[in-house]
Design a protein around this motif. Structure first.
Motif, PDB file in Angstrom:
ATOM      1  N   ASP A   1       1.004  -1.139   0.151  1.00 47.29           N
ATOM      2  CA  ASP A   1       0.198  -0.019   0.000  1.00 47.29           C
ATOM      3  C   ASP A   1       0.726   1.152   0.033  1.00 47.29           C
ATOM      4  OD1 ASP A   1      -1.900   1.885   0.108  1.00 47.29           O
ATOM      5  OD2 ASP A   1      -2.660   1.309   2.217  1.00 47.29           O
ATOM      6  N   PRO A   2       1.267   1.790  -1.131  1.00 51.10           N
ATOM      7  CA  PRO A   2       2.139   2.779  -1.131  1.00 51.10           C
ATOM      8  C   PRO A   2       1.623   4.253  -0.522  1.00 51.10           C
ATOM      9  CG  PRO A   2       1.810   1.914  -3.359  1.00 51.10           C
ATOM     10  CD  PRO A   2       0.863   1.262  -2.515  1.00 51.10           C
ATOM     11  N   THR A   3       0.453   4.217   0.014  1.00 50.25           N
ATOM     12  CA  THR A   3       0.041   5.267   0.595  1.00 50.25           C
ATOM     13  C   THR A   3       0.935   5.596   2.091  1.00 50.25           C
ATOM     14  OG1 THR A   3      -2.122   5.011  -0.416  1.00 50.25           O
ATOM     15  CG2 THR A   3      -2.199   6.301   1.616  1.00 50.25           C
ATOM     16  N   TYR A   4       1.373   4.442   2.641  1.00 48.01           N
ATOM     17  CA  TYR A   4       2.153   4.619   3.756  1.00 48.01           C
ATOM     18  C   TYR A   4       3.401   4.230   3.719  1.00 48.01           C
ATOM     19  CZ  TYR A   4      -2.640   5.014   5.518  1.00 48.01           C
ATOM     20  OH  TYR A   4      -3.866   5.377   5.932  1.00 48.01           O
TER      21      TYR A   4
ATOM     22  N   GLU B   1       7.754  -3.709   7.895  1.00 51.16           N
ATOM     23  CA  GLU B   1       6.380  -3.392   8.412  1.00 51.16           C
ATOM     24  C   GLU B   1       6.045  -1.702   8.333  1.00 51.16           C
ATOM     25  OE1 GLU B   1       6.852  -4.584  12.566  1.00 51.16           O
ATOM     26  OE2 GLU B   1       6.901  -6.699  12.256  1.00 51.16           O
ATOM     27  N   GLU B   2       4.641  -1.521   8.425  1.00 51.58           N
ATOM     28  CA  GLU B   2       4.396  -0.331   8.343  1.00 51.58           C
ATOM     29  C   GLU B   2       4.900   0.418   9.558  1.00 51.58           C
ATOM     30  OE1 GLU B   2       0.005   1.178   9.055  1.00 51.58           O
ATOM     31  OE2 GLU B   2       0.318   0.817   7.070  1.00 51.58           O
ATOM     32  N   VAL B   3       5.389   1.800   9.334  1.00 46.09           N
ATOM     33  CA  VAL B   3       5.866   2.525  10.471  1.00 46.09           C
ATOM     34  C   VAL B   3       5.124   3.425  11.036  1.00 46.09           C
ATOM     35  CG1 VAL B   3       8.415   2.307   9.424  1.00 46.09           C
ATOM     36  CG2 VAL B   3       6.973   4.063   9.013  1.00 46.09           C
ATOM     37  N   LEU B   4       5.341   3.665  12.423  1.00 45.60           N
ATOM     38  CA  LEU B   4       4.554   4.659  13.141  1.00 45.60           C
ATOM     39  C   LEU B   4       5.172   5.821  13.499  1.00 45.60           C
ATOM     40  CD1 LEU B   4       2.363   2.062  15.137  1.00 45.60           C
ATOM     41  CD2 LEU B   4       2.087   2.730  12.950  1.00 45.60           C
ATOM     42  N   ASP B   5       4.522   7.015  13.781  1.00 45.00           N
ATOM     43  CA  ASP B   5       5.110   8.218  14.447  1.00 45.00           C
ATOM     44  C   ASP B   5       4.898   8.016  15.868  1.00 45.00           C
ATOM     45  OD1 ASP B   5       2.356   8.887  15.143  1.00 45.00           O
ATOM     46  OD2 ASP B   5       2.481  10.529  13.719  1.00 45.00           O
ATOM     47  N   ILE B   6       5.715   8.976  16.642  1.00 45.03           N
ATOM     48  CA  ILE B   6       5.410   8.663  18.194  1.00 45.03           C
ATOM     49  C   ILE B   6       4.509   9.058  18.769  1.00 45.03           C
ATOM     50  CG2 ILE B   6       7.825   9.626  18.362  1.00 45.03           C
ATOM     51  CD1 ILE B   6       6.902  12.445  19.144  1.00 45.03           C
ATOM     52  N   TYR B   7       3.160   9.081  18.106  1.00 48.54           N
ATOM     53  CA  TYR B   7       1.881   9.232  18.465  1.00 48.54           C
ATOM     54  C   TYR B   7       0.774   7.904  18.046  1.00 48.54           C
ATOM     55  CZ  TYR B   7       3.195  14.165  18.959  1.00 48.54           C
ATOM     56  OH  TYR B   7       3.825  15.424  19.185  1.00 48.54           O
TER      57      TYR B   7
ATOM     58  N   VAL C   1       2.449   6.465   8.989  1.00 55.85           N
ATOM     59  CA  VAL C   1       3.225   7.660   8.416  1.00 55.85           C
ATOM     60  C   VAL C   1       2.696   7.550   6.901  1.00 55.85           C
ATOM     61  CG1 VAL C   1       5.132   8.905   7.696  1.00 55.85           C
ATOM     62  CG2 VAL C   1       4.949   7.835  10.003  1.00 55.85           C
ATOM     63  N   VAL C   2       2.091   8.857   6.589  1.00 49.06           N
ATOM     64  CA  VAL C   2       1.565   8.881   5.174  1.00 49.06           C
ATOM     65  C   VAL C   2       2.929   9.131   4.326  1.00 49.06           C
ATOM     66  CG1 VAL C   2      -0.040  10.018   3.638  1.00 49.06           C
ATOM     67  CG2 VAL C   2      -0.585   9.597   6.008  1.00 49.06           C
ATOM     68  N   SER C   3       2.893   8.614   3.224  1.00 48.71           N
ATOM     69  CA  SER C   3       3.901   8.676   2.251  1.00 48.71           C
ATOM     70  C   SER C   3       3.661   9.952   1.461  1.00 48.71           C
ATOM     71  CB  SER C   3       4.219   7.415   1.132  1.00 48.71           C
ATOM     72  OG  SER C   3       4.906   7.729   0.184  1.00 48.71           O
ATOM     73  N   THR C   4       4.710  10.665   1.343  1.00 49.00           N
ATOM     74  CA  THR C   4       4.846  12.067   0.703  1.00 49.00           C
ATOM     75  C   THR C   4       6.364  12.402   0.547  1.00 49.00           C
ATOM     76  OG1 THR C   4       5.063  13.701   2.612  1.00 49.00           O
ATOM     77  CG2 THR C   4       2.933  13.011   2.082  1.00 49.00           C
ATOM     78  N   PRO C   5       6.491  13.141  -0.544  1.00 50.84           N
ATOM     79  CA  PRO C   5       8.068  13.627  -0.858  1.00 50.84           C
ATOM     80  C   PRO C   5       8.599  14.009   0.389  1.00 50.84           C
ATOM     81  CG  PRO C   5       6.719  14.359  -2.388  1.00 50.84           C
ATOM     82  CD  PRO C   5       5.722  13.842  -1.299  1.00 50.84           C
ATOM     83  N   LYS C   6       8.044  14.633   1.427  1.00 56.53           N
ATOM     84  CA  LYS C   6       8.674  15.143   2.572  1.00 56.53           C
ATOM     85  C   LYS C   6       9.300  14.113   3.683  1.00 56.53           C
ATOM     86  CE  LYS C   6       6.435  19.782   2.391  1.00 56.53           C
ATOM     87  NZ  LYS C   6       5.637  20.637   3.172  1.00 56.53           N
ATOM     88  N   VAL C   7       8.755  12.746   3.278  1.00 60.89           N
ATOM     89  CA  VAL C   7       9.288  11.899   4.348  1.00 60.89           C
ATOM     90  C   VAL C   7       9.997  10.826   3.643  1.00 60.89           C
ATOM     91  CG1 VAL C   7       7.326  12.299   5.931  1.00 60.89           C
ATOM     92  CG2 VAL C   7       7.020  10.596   4.136  1.00 60.89           C
ATOM     93  N   GLU C   8      10.464  11.051   2.226  1.00 63.94           N
ATOM     94  CA  GLU C   8      11.228   9.746   1.479  1.00 63.94           C
ATOM     95  C   GLU C   8      12.650  10.324   1.252  1.00 63.94           C
ATOM     96  OE1 GLU C   8       8.915   8.808  -1.823  1.00 63.94           O
ATOM     97  OE2 GLU C   8       7.119   9.122  -0.940  1.00 63.94           O
ATOM     98  N   GLY C   9      13.517   9.603   1.215  1.00 66.63           N
ATOM     99  CA  GLY C   9      14.844   9.750   0.882  1.00 66.63           C
ATOM    100  C   GLY C   9      15.903  10.006   1.760  1.00 66.63           C
ATOM    101  N   ALA C  10      15.563  10.422   2.941  1.00 66.15           N
ATOM    102  CA  ALA C  10      16.612  10.763   4.060  1.00 66.15           C
ATOM    103  C   ALA C  10      15.903  10.532   5.486  1.00 66.15           C
ATOM    104  CB  ALA C  10      17.110  12.149   3.788  1.00 66.15           C
TER     105      ALA C  10
END
Length: 780
Positions: free
Chosen positions: A333-336, A345-351, A355-364
């Motif tokens: 499911d590339p949405t996450y 496994e699908e990753v979770l934030d501290i809450y 985590v929704v897949s966007t360019p701001k969270v990819e690559g680094a």
């Protein structure tokens, strides 16, 4: 180090030497005496423990020792203490993995003292008797030791148990200046290549009973590589009291405010295209030290000395590392976002939210750590310099206690990789890599040492120390990291020296020392759940302590006032040593994955062996000085093991098979150093240093399957014009012939950041190009 000169010069009359036979020189008896020659003998007194100021004559030490004092440091125009050791000390080399002058990996006989978490620290470091290995990972932060405030320093070889834990290959002991040893006012300013500039001032004062000393240094450079600025500010001060020669007391204060960037290894293909390039950035370390200590000694009688110290030391270390990322859109499911390149496994934030897949969270990723280390304790030692049965004897007994309270926190933020390979944080902090750990480390030590002189020439030395380390880990988030560990051991040592004559002194020694696993290693020791350095810790299976056993035999000596003809006379000193150190239950970081091979776990890998030969020659004449040091070092694994090394091109299913006799990566087999200085005219001196290191295998190639780094040779120059005792000018040139070389190598995965065209997984730590600096010194 204290120097004691025995009056006497070969080929000179006794009357000329002592000035005590003016009127009787004409008599037959005096003439007979004048025809005799008396050998010049220079004796160094070396501290035989980290505590106290007294010691034994160097020729009575059953091991090799190298020393430097404030004058020699000043003449060398060295930037840091590791800089000086790398240029002048035998068997020392620097792996410049961070390309920062204040963050080197210093190696001696194949044992390391480094600020980098995860390296097996095998050297102990003391400043005024205070252990400077950090309680969390036994690391050594060289930026916390102000080179300009050093009065003297010694590097002692072997596994001397008196120096405590981590003395596997050697011990470094530093003594700082005070108002009695460094009176007056001095200032030094220099600048040059890479925007480097340094401003340093010091002042010392005493009235015979009370003294004061203050040192301050401000250092800045832009760095020779991209995005690599560094700023260091160091303060050091001492208030002293002295009661004739029987008592002295020093109250020391130190502080630092350092912001260092060391951008690490770079893929070899990128380096060939642009030598000053960085892979990803930033790699930033901030250190803030506060130290308050009290040290002193008192002679109870002419033969009995009592010494001790007490200290409080707090070091706050913050790191920010921009790195590549193993987190990608989930395959299902590339949405996450998922870990393991989207296959995990699908990753979770501290809450707890996906985590929704966007360019701001990819690559680094941005990896943050903060380590607050509070360390305090003290030591007490009694030295008895008394005869035993009519024979000369020195007996030491001492005790040491120190406690470290450490709060460690780590977070990983998903980020966007910029075209410059920098990172832009998204504000999304991941839940799984978050670490909040409190660690308590308690170290206790009791030691004994006895040097017994059966004759003036023959001395036996025996020593022993009991070490007890207790480590408590408290997970501040869950319970996975909780643990209690205890390690203890009695380490012995025995040696002898035979001072046949000043030209020839024999010595031999057997010694053992140990190091307990660090809280860092214990928190990252589960092969089933690898962690990322220096971030995520996941479990704490027990590890065995490392025990080092060293044997060395050697000879040393000196020749005074040798007449080479033509009015040239000089002194020559020399040394030659065979040594071997075997580590049992050595601890190694086993890589599992990661762009830099920085995800894995610590494990005991059995026995390792470091053995070799050292040869050193130094000559000093009226107008010039020469020095030569050569080391042959064979550092090998002695126990076969299987290692994860997924980025090694010859790995089989991600594994390499290490065999007995394979060379330990990162250690050159041959080291050669030459230095020379000459007084061209009154007040004008110039010198050169040449360093040769043979190639070394890359980390991640413990099985020696690929080619090592190439050998390299670099040449340096320095000079000084001293107008008078108050004013001088100096210069220094590094890498005179602008050689391209590498001091460090490892295997990583460049494709996750640079793309599929970068197929060579070799990463290198490049050596710096040609650079020059010039400055002035003022003294009053």
């Amino acid at each position: 180090m204290r120097k004691i000169t025995v009056c006497g010069i070969a080929a000179l009359s006794f009357a000329q030497c002592a000035g005590a036979a003016e009127e009787t020189a004409k008599t037959a008896e005096s003439q007979k005496t004048a025809d005799k020659t008396v050998q010049l003998e220079t004796v160094k007194v070396i501290a035989d423990s980290p505590v106290g100021d007294s010691g034994v004559e160097e020729y009575k030490l059953p091991s090799r020792v190298q020393t430097v004092d404030a004058k020699e440091l000043d003449q060398a125009e060295s930037v840091t203490l590791p800089d000086y050791m790398n240029r002048f000390f035998g068997s020392v080399n620097v792996n410049d993995a961070q390309n920062n002058p204040f963050q080197p990996d210093v190696q001696y006989r194949g044992f390391v003292a480094s600020p980098l978490l995860g390296l097996p620290q095998g050297l102990s470091v003391y400043v005024n008797g205070i252990r400077f290995n950090e309680p969390f990972g036994d690391t050594v932060n060289w930026d916390l030791i102000p080179e300009g405030a050093i009065d003297r320093m010694s590097l002692e070889s072997g596994s001397n148990p008196v120096f405590g834990q981590n003395t596997l290959g050697g011990a470094i002991s530093v003594r700082t200046k005070n108002g009695f040893t460094a009176p007056g006012y001095r200032a030094e300013l220099f600048g040059g290549s890479w925007g480097r500039n340094s401003e340093e001032v010091e002042t010392g004062w005493n009235n015979g009973e009370f003294g004061a000393y203050f040192h301050f240094r401000n250092f800045h450079e832009d760095g020779w590589r991209e995005y690599s600025p560094t700023g260091v500010m160091q303060w050091f001060s001492t208030l002293s009291w002295k009661n004739d020669d029987r008592s002295n007391l020093n109250m020391n204060f130190a502080a630092t405010d350092d912001n260092m960037v060391g951008n690490g290894a770079v893929p070899i293909q990128l380096y060939n295209q642009q030598p000053n390039a960085v892979f990803t950035y930033p790699d930033q370390t901030k250190t803030n030290l506060f130290l308050a200590s009290l040290d002193g000694n008192h002679w109870l009688t002419d033969d009995i000395e009592l010494s001790g110290n007490a200290f409080f030391r707090q070091n706050l270390i913050s790191t920010f590392n921009g790195d590549g990322s193993d987190y990608e859109p989930c395959e299902d499911d590339p949405t996450y976002m998922c870990d393991d390149g989207g296959e995990g496994e699908e990753v979770l934030d501290i809450y707890g939210r996906p985590v929704v897949s966007t360019p701001k969270v990819e690559g680094a990723t941005n990896n943050f750590t903060q380590t607050n280390q509070r360390n305090y304790g003290g030591s007490l030692q009694a030295a008895f310099n008394q005869t035993l049965g009519g024979y000369g004897n020195r007996f030491l007994v001492g005790g040491v206690y120190n406690q470290g309270q450490v709060d460690y926190g780590a977070d990983t933020e998903l980020a966007e990789l910029l075209p410059s390979r920098g990172t832009l944080g998204s504000g999304v902090i991941l839940e799984e890599p978050r670490v909040r750990l409190h660690t308590s480390v308690y170290n206790y030590g009791i030691y004994l040492s006895d040097s017994f002189s059966l004759t003036d020439e023959l001395t036996f030395t025996v020593s022993g120390r009991y070490n007890l380390t207790q480590i408590e880990l408290v997970d501040q988030i869950g319970t996975e990291l909780n643990g209690n560990h205890s390690y203890d051991r009695i380490n012995p040592s025995a040696g002898l020296t035979y001072n046949w004559r000043p030209e020839l002194n024999f010595f031999g020694n057997f010694s053992q020392s140990n190091r307990a696993p660090t809280p860092l290693e214990l928190s990252c020791a589960d092969p089933a759940r690898p962690c990322k350095l220096p971030n995520a810790f996941l479990s704490d299976p027990p590890l065995k302590q490392v025990v080092a056993t060293t044997g060395e035999i050697g000879a040393r000596g000196g020749f005074a006032d040798i007449d080479f003809g033509g009015g040239v006379e000089g002194d020559i000193s020399w040394n030659a040593t065979l040594f071997q150190t075997e580590n049992s239950n050595d601890i190694l970081f086993i890589a599992a994955s990661g762009v830099y091979n920085n995800e894995g776990y610590f494990d005991n890998v059995g026995q390792t062996l470091r053995r070799g030969f050292e040869l050193g020659v130094n000559a000093e004449f009226e107008r010039f000085r020469l020095g030569l040091n050569y080391t042959l070092l064979d550092a090998t694994f002695q126990t076969p093991f299987v290692e994860n090394s997924p980025n090694n091109p010859y790995a089989q299913d991600g594994l390499i098979y290490v065999q007995k006799g394979d060379h330990i990566p990162g250690i050159p087999q041959n080291m050669l150093k030459f230095n020379a200085s000459v007084t061209i005219m009154e007040g004008l001196t110039a010198g050169t240093e040449i360093i040769y290191n043979s190639g070394q295998y890359l980390r991640g190639d413990e099985a020696n399957l690929t080619a090592p780094l190439e050998d390299y040779t670099i040449v340096m120059l320095h000079g000084e014009y001293r107008y008078d005792e108050h004013f001088s000018m100096f210069f220094r040139v590094n890498n005179l012939f602008d050689a391209q070389y590498q001091t460090f190598g490892m295997y990583g995965n460049p494709q996750e950041v640079l793309g599929p065209d970068y197929t060579n997984n070799r990463f290198v730590g490049p050596g710096s190009p040609r650079a020059a600096w010039a400055g002035v010194k003022l003294a009053f």
